[in-house]
Enzyme design. Structure first.
Site, mmCIF file in Angstrom:
data_model
loop_
_atom_site.group_PDB
_atom_site.id
_atom_site.type_symbol
_atom_site.label_atom_id
_atom_site.label_comp_id
_atom_site.label_asym_id
_atom_site.label_seq_id
_atom_site.Cartn_x
_atom_site.Cartn_y
_atom_site.Cartn_z
ATOM 1 N N ASP A 148 0.855 -1.177 0.000
ATOM 2 C CA ASP A 148 0.000 0.000 0.000
ATOM 3 C C ASP A 148 0.901 1.241 0.000
ATOM 4 O O ASP A 148 1.682 1.434 0.934
ATOM 5 C CB ASP A 148 -0.847 -0.044 1.292
ATOM 6 C CG ASP A 148 -2.249 0.475 1.102
ATOM 7 O OD1 ASP A 148 -2.382 1.534 0.477
ATOM 8 O OD2 ASP A 148 -3.187 -0.168 1.600
ATOM 9 N N ASP A 250 -2.987 4.632 -2.222
ATOM 10 C CA ASP A 250 -3.965 5.268 -1.338
ATOM 11 C C ASP A 250 -4.286 6.697 -1.789
ATOM 12 O O ASP A 250 -3.360 7.486 -2.035
ATOM 13 C CB ASP A 250 -3.342 5.315 0.069
ATOM 14 C CG ASP A 250 -4.343 5.668 1.139
ATOM 15 O OD1 ASP A 250 -5.260 4.887 1.371
ATOM 16 O OD2 ASP A 250 -4.189 6.756 1.754
ATOM 17 N N GLU A 304 -6.570 3.891 -5.660
ATOM 18 C CA GLU A 304 -7.828 4.079 -4.937
ATOM 19 C C GLU A 304 -8.469 5.292 -5.612
ATOM 20 O O GLU A 304 -7.937 6.401 -5.560
ATOM 21 C CB GLU A 304 -7.594 4.360 -3.452
ATOM 22 C CG GLU A 304 -8.911 4.394 -2.716
ATOM 23 C CD GLU A 304 -8.832 4.944 -1.293
ATOM 24 O OE1 GLU A 304 -9.760 4.695 -0.522
ATOM 25 O OE2 GLU A 304 -7.866 5.648 -0.954
ATOM 26 N N HIS A 379 -10.962 -2.647 4.125
ATOM 27 C CA HIS A 379 -10.765 -2.223 5.515
ATOM 28 C C HIS A 379 -11.479 -0.904 5.836
ATOM 29 O O HIS A 379 -11.460 -0.474 6.987
ATOM 30 C CB HIS A 379 -9.270 -2.092 5.784
ATOM 31 C CG HIS A 379 -8.663 -0.997 4.953
ATOM 32 N ND1 HIS A 379 -8.564 -1.069 3.582
ATOM 33 C CD2 HIS A 379 -8.169 0.212 5.301
ATOM 34 C CE1 HIS A 379 -8.031 0.041 3.124
ATOM 35 N NE2 HIS A 379 -7.781 0.840 4.137
ATOM 36 N N ASP A 380 -12.053 -0.243 4.825
ATOM 37 C CA ASP A 380 -12.791 1.007 5.058
ATOM 38 C C ASP A 380 -14.294 0.780 5.031
ATOM 39 O O ASP A 380 -15.071 1.730 5.203
ATOM 40 C CB ASP A 380 -12.470 2.039 3.967
ATOM 41 C CG ASP A 380 -11.046 2.557 4.059
ATOM 42 O OD1 ASP A 380 -10.462 2.516 5.152
ATOM 43 O OD2 ASP A 380 -10.519 2.992 3.011
HETATM 44 O O1 ISL Z 1 -12.971 5.258 5.036
HETATM 45 C C1 ISL Z 1 -13.604 6.081 4.432
HETATM 46 C C2 ISL Z 1 -14.938 6.427 4.824
HETATM 47 O O2 ISL Z 1 -15.291 5.678 5.892
HETATM 48 C C3 ISL Z 1 -13.118 6.698 3.232
HETATM 49 O O3 ISL Z 1 -13.669 7.933 3.014
HETATM 50 C C4 ISL Z 1 -11.599 6.772 3.274
HETATM 51 O O4 ISL Z 1 -11.190 7.727 4.181
HETATM 52 C C5 ISL Z 1 -11.102 7.121 1.922
HETATM 53 O O5 ISL Z 1 -11.550 6.133 1.044
HETATM 54 C C6 ISL Z 1 -9.584 7.137 1.882
HETATM 55 O O6 ISL Z 1 -9.118 5.924 2.340
HETATM 56 C C7 ISL Z 1 -7.761 5.665 2.402
HETATM 57 O O7 ISL Z 1 -7.025 6.717 2.984
HETATM 58 C C8 ISL Z 1 -7.254 7.002 4.358
HETATM 59 C C9 ISL Z 1 -7.264 5.757 5.230
HETATM 60 O O8 ISL Z 1 -7.797 6.054 6.482
HETATM 61 C C10 ISL Z 1 -8.055 4.640 4.611
HETATM 62 O O9 ISL Z 1 -7.950 3.484 5.403
HETATM 63 C C11 ISL Z 1 -7.523 4.417 3.242
HETATM 64 O O10 ISL Z 1 -8.107 3.326 2.578
HETATM 65 C C12 ISL Z 1 -6.149 7.916 4.766
HETATM 66 O O11 ISL Z 1 -4.927 7.340 4.416
#
Ligand code: ISL
Length: 609
Positions: A148, A250, A304, A379-380
């Site tokens: 990641d 990310d 992403e 994981h989100d």
């Molecule tokens: O998790 C979200 C909403 O619940 C999303 O809006 C998320 O914050 C967004 O997709 C970005 O996600 C990524 O970057 C974030 C991290 O917290 C997430 O785990 C990651 O997948 C910041 O690095």
């Protein structure tokens, strides 16, 4: 004339190799790097003759959230040695790629999505030696490893940020976005995780604000600075030179910023999530990254795609643009969410016709070029069975199997989240005290401050909070589900006594064994991987039916997304003389003529002749 032609040909060849305009450069094309692991395409002769094949299109991706996967040393936190102890399990699933959520040094404000050293392993997870052993162990089993890349922001504990904030003249100052306070407060920027939703944090040390789209401990890196970009490329080379097989990137659409920081244009209607993905030099940087790093390796990349709509996705993935290979899109995830509410599900549920329309639209975008991704969880997100299936005792297993069938029979690389192969479901915490996720905790604080509906929030979080999918992996019915001998960092779901790897291994009809069967079917079928997709009866509220066709191989997928028994009439435009059932999550089916009587959450794939 002949000589001139071969001269032109050689020139073109030289041009191609220095500009890397071939995206899928193979190990042999590149003499500068030694590849530890040579990727192979599916050797099944049924795939011969298919054009534009790639290993990253054929393999199923399995996402591991390392903090929750397996703890080897009893500190309650998953680690790399834990993953190593489960490599044979990964192989038994049949998946081809592991995407590992961040494993780099981090103070864990956002569980590793806040990196303090990009070339070091998080101490709770182990050492670089452990990492190397894990990578080798995966490669020995034919599994590729995707890391990641969290490069929109770092941790505030990264040395770059410590330097950057120390003085206005520090050489690292321009690695981040600073706004001198004597110019007044900068135009509002919304923050995902900030208690006040404010992405500017005032720092008295240099009387300036710094930008953080996520938490205060996740300052945004300044990609407009070429030195910073070179640092990131060097980090990427470091991991690729070790033999890592790719990066999931990310929030990569957010990297470029208009550094004059104007108020966001009215046309965005306050949609910061979308606005952030329109940075002025985003595609210049992705092309530069490709030219400097990506094209030199046989690796895979997935963005992403936050904020990116269907009409812009080809800008990222069209092969001739030389940027990335895939974009992980989330348009389907909004289905069934109440608008203008913070992550609250509509009690009426989601609409299956809308889901079908979104997936069908995204499939059509890639029909001629580029490549899609298919997922229902990560994981989100909450657990897929809770969000998209039915997690009550009667239907949890059946609907998990149906969702697995869906993910692995659509066109696009399947991204499958750890634990979903067991049918793990949301834990649904009753109290904010159980949550560890910064998103849930800070939102709760925000509601406390602003007099919001705390009880309503806790109820909504039971369905949508990120911690639902982060509870420890359930290995057996022993203490802490076999995840850890210590106290797990996040509570274990109490259903571990029957939802676990050990019990499911022993049950031929388990969700786990169904998943393995589905992975094998996917691997063996050119139609399920590359075949053209055609949806039928798109407005049917219960059944999702589609065909996948590759040459003479045709598959009909019929999925009953409901608790009801449904008589489904196979669409008259689907012509066939005979059919053979290839997978079914029930032991029997009633079919009369073209009418299939589908039981609740029944999933069937027929091969048509
Ligand atoms: O998790 C979200 C909403 O619940 C999303 O809006 C998320 O914050 C967004 O997709 C970005 O996600 C990524 O970057 C974030 C991290 O917290 C997430 O785990 C990651 O997948 C910041 O690095």
């Amino acid at each position: 004339m002949k000589h001139i032609n071969s001269y032109i040909f050689l020139m073109l060849l030289a041009f191609a190799s220095c500009n890397c305009f071939a995206q899928n450069t193979t190990a042999n094309d590149n003499k500068e790097h030694t590849f530890l692991y040579k990727k192979q395409l599916n050797p099944n002769p049924a795939f011969n003759g298919i054009k534009q094949r790639a290993w990253w299109k054929e393999d199923i991706v399995y996402q591991i959230y390392p903090r929750s996967f397996k703890d080897s040393d009893g500190d309650g936190i998953g680690d790399i040695k834990g993953i190593i102890s489960k490599l044979d399990y990964l192989k038994s699933l049949g998946i081809g790629i592991v995407w590992l959520s961040p494993c780099f040094a981090s103070p864990n404000d956002d569980n590793g999505y806040d990196i303090s050293n990009y070339k070091a392993i998080m101490k709770e997870f182990g050492t670089m030696q452990d990492f190397d052993n894990m990578l080798k162990g995966m490669h020995d089993r034919g599994i590729k490893l995707v890391l990641d890349l969290v490069a929109n922001h770092s941790s505030d504990e990264h040395e770059w940020f410590k330097q950057s904030r120390s003085s206005r003249t520090n050489p690292y100052r321009e690695y981040y976005h600073w706004w001198p306070a004597e110019r007044g407060k900068p135009a509002h920027r919304w923050s995902f995780f900030d208690v006040n939703e404010d992405a500017w944090k005032y720092d008295s040390l240099t009387n300036a604000y710094y930008l953080h789209y996520f938490s205060q401990k996740q300052p945004d890196l300044n990609w407009e600075n070429p030195k910073l970009r070179q640092e990131i490329y060097s980090i990427m080379r470091f991991w690729f030179d070790k033999g890592v097989d790719g990066f999931r990137m990310d929030v990569i659409p957010y990297i470029s910023k208009d550094t004059s920081f104007p108020p966001i244009p009215k046309s965005f209607n306050g949609d910061y999530v979308g606005y952030y993905s329109y940075g002025p030099h985003l595609h210049d940087y992705l092309q530069e990254m490709n030219k400097e790093v990506l094209c030199k390796y046989d690796i895979t990349t997935v963005a992403e795609g936050i904020g990116v709509n269907a009409d812009r996705v080809q800008l990222f993935v069209a092969p001739e643009r030389n940027e990335l290979q895939m974009l992980y899109q989330g348009e389907a995830l909004g289905n069934g969410m109440l608008p203008r509410e913070f992550k609250k599900l509509d009690p009426k549920g989601y609409s299956l016709p809308v889901l079908k329309k979104v997936y069908t639209k995204w499939d059509s975008i890639f029909a001629l070029k580029g490549w899609n991704t298919i997922f229902l969880a990560n994981h989100d997100q909450p657990r897929m069975v809770t969000r998209w299936g039915n997690d009550n005792d009667q239907y949890r297993e059946l609907s998990s199997k149906l969702l697995t069938t869906f993910i692995m029979s659509m066109r696009g690389t399947a991204y499958y989240y750890n634990g979903d192969e067991l049918g793990m479901s949301n834990i649904k915490f009753d109290s904010i005290g159980d949550y560890k996720d910064i998103e849930s905790i800070n939102r709760y604080k925000f509601l406390q401050k602003t007099g919001g509906d705390l009880q309503g929030f806790i109820e909504a979080q039971k369905m949508t909070a990120r911690d639902n999918s982060r509870t420890p992996m359930q290995w057996d019915n022993q203490k802490n589900a076999g995840f850890s001998s210590g106290t797990p960092w996040l509570k274990v779901n109490s259903n571990y006594t029957w939802v676990n790897v050990d019990s499911e291994n022993k049950d031929a009809h388990s969700v786990l064994n169904y998943c393995r069967k589905m992975v094998q079917l996917h691997k063996s079928s050119p139609a399920l991987i590359y075949g053209q997709y055609q949806v039928y009866d798109i407005d049917d509220p219960f059944v999702y039916a589609y065909t996948r066709t590759q040459g003479k191989e045709r598959m009909l997928i019929v999925l009953n997304f409901s608790n009801k028994v449904v008589d489904y009439q196979i669409n008259s435009s689907v012509l066939y003389k005979g059919m053979k059932e290839r997978i079914n999550n029930y032991s029997s089916t009633t079919i009369k003529g073209r009418t299939v009587t589908l039981k609740p959450w029944q999933a069937i794939i027929y091969q048509l002749f």
